[in-house]
Design an enzyme around this catalytic site. Structure first.
Site, short mmCIF file in Angstrom:
data_model
loop_
_atom_site.label_atom_id
_atom_site.label_comp_id
_atom_site.label_asym_id
_atom_site.label_seq_id
_atom_site.Cartn_x
_atom_site.Cartn_y
_atom_site.Cartn_z
N ASP A 50 0.85 -1.19 0.00
CA ASP A 50 0.00 0.00 0.00
C ASP A 50 0.89 1.24 0.00
O ASP A 50 2.04 1.19 0.42
CB ASP A 50 -0.87 0.04 1.26
CG ASP A 50 -2.07 -0.89 1.17
OD1 ASP A 50 -2.34 -1.45 0.09
OD2 ASP A 50 -2.75 -1.07 2.21
N ARG A 102 -0.90 -0.60 -8.73
CA ARG A 102 -2.27 -0.18 -8.41
C ARG A 102 -2.31 1.35 -8.49
O ARG A 102 -1.53 2.03 -7.83
CB ARG A 102 -2.65 -0.63 -7.00
CG ARG A 102 -4.03 -0.13 -6.57
CD ARG A 102 -4.25 -0.28 -5.06
NE ARG A 102 -4.11 -1.64 -4.61
CZ ARG A 102 -3.84 -1.96 -3.34
NH1 ARG A 102 -3.67 -1.03 -2.42
NH2 ARG A 102 -3.74 -3.22 -2.98
C1 FAD Z 1 -8.49 -1.36 -3.92
C2 FAD Z 1 -8.11 -0.03 -3.40
C3 FAD Z 1 -6.89 0.14 -2.78
C4 FAD Z 1 -6.50 1.40 -2.32
N1 FAD Z 1 -5.25 1.57 -1.81
C5 FAD Z 1 -4.84 2.81 -1.46
C6 FAD Z 1 -3.50 3.06 -1.06
O1 FAD Z 1 -2.66 2.17 -0.98
N2 FAD Z 1 -3.17 4.34 -0.74
C7 FAD Z 1 -4.07 5.38 -0.81
O2 FAD Z 1 -3.70 6.53 -0.54
N3 FAD Z 1 -5.36 5.16 -1.17
C8 FAD Z 1 -5.75 3.91 -1.49
N4 FAD Z 1 -7.04 3.71 -1.90
C9 FAD Z 1 -8.06 4.78 -1.69
C10 FAD Z 1 -8.13 5.72 -2.86
O3 FAD Z 1 -6.95 6.49 -2.93
C11 FAD Z 1 -9.33 6.65 -2.73
O4 FAD Z 1 -9.22 7.39 -1.57
C12 FAD Z 1 -10.66 5.92 -2.73
O5 FAD Z 1 -10.65 4.82 -3.58
C13 FAD Z 1 -11.78 6.85 -3.21
O6 FAD Z 1 -11.48 7.30 -4.50
P1 FAD Z 1 -12.37 6.93 -5.79
O7 FAD Z 1 -11.41 6.68 -6.91
O8 FAD Z 1 -13.31 5.86 -5.52
O9 FAD Z 1 -13.06 8.30 -6.13
P2 FAD Z 1 -13.96 9.32 -5.30
O10 FAD Z 1 -13.64 10.65 -5.90
O11 FAD Z 1 -13.87 9.14 -3.82
O12 FAD Z 1 -15.41 8.88 -5.73
C14 FAD Z 1 -15.77 9.05 -7.07
C15 FAD Z 1 -17.16 8.52 -7.28
O13 FAD Z 1 -17.19 7.12 -6.97
C16 FAD Z 1 -18.48 6.80 -6.48
N5 FAD Z 1 -18.36 6.34 -5.09
C17 FAD Z 1 -17.30 6.51 -4.27
N6 FAD Z 1 -17.56 5.97 -3.06
C18 FAD Z 1 -18.80 5.46 -3.13
C19 FAD Z 1 -19.65 4.81 -2.21
N7 FAD Z 1 -19.27 4.58 -0.95
N8 FAD Z 1 -20.87 4.42 -2.63
C20 FAD Z 1 -21.28 4.68 -3.88
N9 FAD Z 1 -20.53 5.32 -4.80
C21 FAD Z 1 -19.33 5.71 -4.42
C22 FAD Z 1 -19.29 8.07 -6.51
O14 FAD Z 1 -19.94 8.14 -7.74
C23 FAD Z 1 -18.23 9.14 -6.43
O15 FAD Z 1 -18.64 10.37 -6.93
C24 FAD Z 1 -7.42 2.48 -2.42
C25 FAD Z 1 -8.65 2.31 -3.03
C26 FAD Z 1 -9.01 1.09 -3.53
C27 FAD Z 1 -10.32 0.95 -4.24
#
Ligand code: FAD
Length: 319
Positions: free
Chosen positions: A145, A195
């Site tokens: 991560d 990732r």
């Molecule tokens: C598998 C995985 C591993 C990760 N590992 C790391 C890491 O190592 N380090 C790190 O800093 N971050 C990590 N993250 C977190 C990542 O950086 C984001 O903070 C998180 O994924 C939210 O970003 P998003 O791309 O979903 O977009 P966002 O801008 O949060 O959401 C975009 C859109 O997605 C949809 N959405 C988001 N959440 C929901 C919900 N709960 N219910 C319904 N719709 C929703 C909505 O339409 C929203 O407008 C990881 C995320 C994932 C999925």
């Protein structure tokens, strides 16, 4: 498909910064960690507290045609004995996944700060090596991560060392960091598992884009580099707009299904996870488990103002 600017450009959500800042406060931590409402919020985002809970969730997800990455919750370890306990938890988990015949579909995600990075980088490398060796014995692999930007260089150094012995060890790059496009170019090589996510930490403007639209644009730029390269991109996002673009970009770069994957978090958009899997895409669900859920829960709440408002209201009304 062209990535079109959103009609209105919003700055980073002030509630998000506030929650991430408040998360470090000891009084807030005590309040949240002991509130009854936290249990429901935790249950939604965390598979449970034990190895058996993690294995059960994995079995269900694999049964539904999904892949899994398991995260033993915990970070910012400042004692060697805690780091050792985290390593032991991963070793036990890997053994159980192997015994259950799940290791082929389930890898592990490791935070270097949980295995001693803040104490000494070489300790984190040593501990991560033990987990990588066990993962290989069990027929699976490890993704490191990525945490806040002060750890990026150290994490990439450790990745480089680990990949000498275990080339399939993956890492995470965050599109909110200004440096990430260059990191993607450097890491888009053969067998390299990267990732790509937006990033979940509160970062200063000199290292990170503040405007969410800039973060999204950079995500697409980075995705193009990874898809054009020789490696195995892992697109971690729930964003429907980005997912549409990624589906189109993958086909534009002539990427066969299975030469890249989508990743989403446990409990978030489960229907979309299954829809993509039905389309033949590889979809991996990131499954956190363990008792140290506080930091993880706060980052999930910070991402969704709707969840946060609901959570804060319940927190106040239960006191
Ligand atoms: C598998 C995985 C591993 C990760 N590992 C790391 C890491 O190592 N380090 C790190 O800093 N971050 C990590 N993250 C977190 C990542 O950086 C984001 O903070 C998180 O994924 C939210 O970003 P998003 O791309 O979903 O977009 P966002 O801008 O949060 O959401 C975009 C859109 O997605 C949809 N959405 C988001 N959440 C929901 C919900 N709960 N219910 C319904 N719709 C929703 C909505 O339409 C929203 O407008 C990881 C995320 C994932 C999925």
């Amino acid at each position: 498909m062209v990535f079109r600017p959103a009609a209105t450009v919003t700055r980073v959500n002030p509630l998000r910064s506030l929650i991430l800042a408040a998360a470090g406060n000891a009084t807030v931590k005590k309040l949240v960690a002991t509130a009854p409402v936290s249990r429901d919020a935790v249950r939604r985002f965390v598979a449970g507290e034990t190895t058996e809970d993690a294995v059960r969730a994995t079995r269900e997800l694999v049964g539904a045609g999904l892949w899994v990455s398991l995260d033993h919750l915990g970070e910012d370890t400042t004692q060697q004995s805690h780091a050792e306990a985290v390593v032991q938890a991963y070793l036990e988990l890997l053994d159980r996944l192997h015994a259950e015949g799940l290791a082929e579909r389930a890898e592990v995600s490791v935070k270097l700060s949980a295995v001693g990075q803040a104490l000494d980088e070489s300790l984190a490398l040593h501990n991560a090596s033990r987990i990588c060796a066990a993962a290989q014995r069990c027929g699976t692999t490890v993704t490191l991560d990525m945490e806040d930007h002060t750890t990026t260089d150290s994490t990439l150094r450790v990745l480089h060392e680990l990949r000498r012995a275990w080339p399939l060890v993956g890492a995470v790059l965050q599109s909110y960091l200004r440096r990430t496009l260059a990191d993607c170019r450097a890491l888009a090589s053969e067998e390299s598992r990267i990732r790509l996510c937006k990033g979940a930490y509160a970062e200063p403007a000199d290292v990170a884009y503040e405007d969410p639209h800039e973060v999204d644009l950079n995500y697409v730029r980075c995705a193009n580099v990874l898809l054009a390269g020789e490696g195995y991109p892992m697109f971690a996002t729930h964003d429907p707009r980005l997912i549409d673009i990624l589906l189109e970009r993958a086909s534009w770069y002539d990427r066969k299904q299975g030469s890249y994957e989508y990743q989403m978090l446990y409990g978030i958009r489960p229907d979309e996870q299954r829809r993509l899997a039905r389309l033949g895409e590889t979809v991996r669900v990131y499954v956190p488990y363990g008792t140290e859920w506080y930091g993880y829960l706060m980052r999930r709440l910070a991402e969704r103002p709707a969840n946060t408002t609901f959570f804060l209201r319940s927190l106040v009304s239960t006191r």
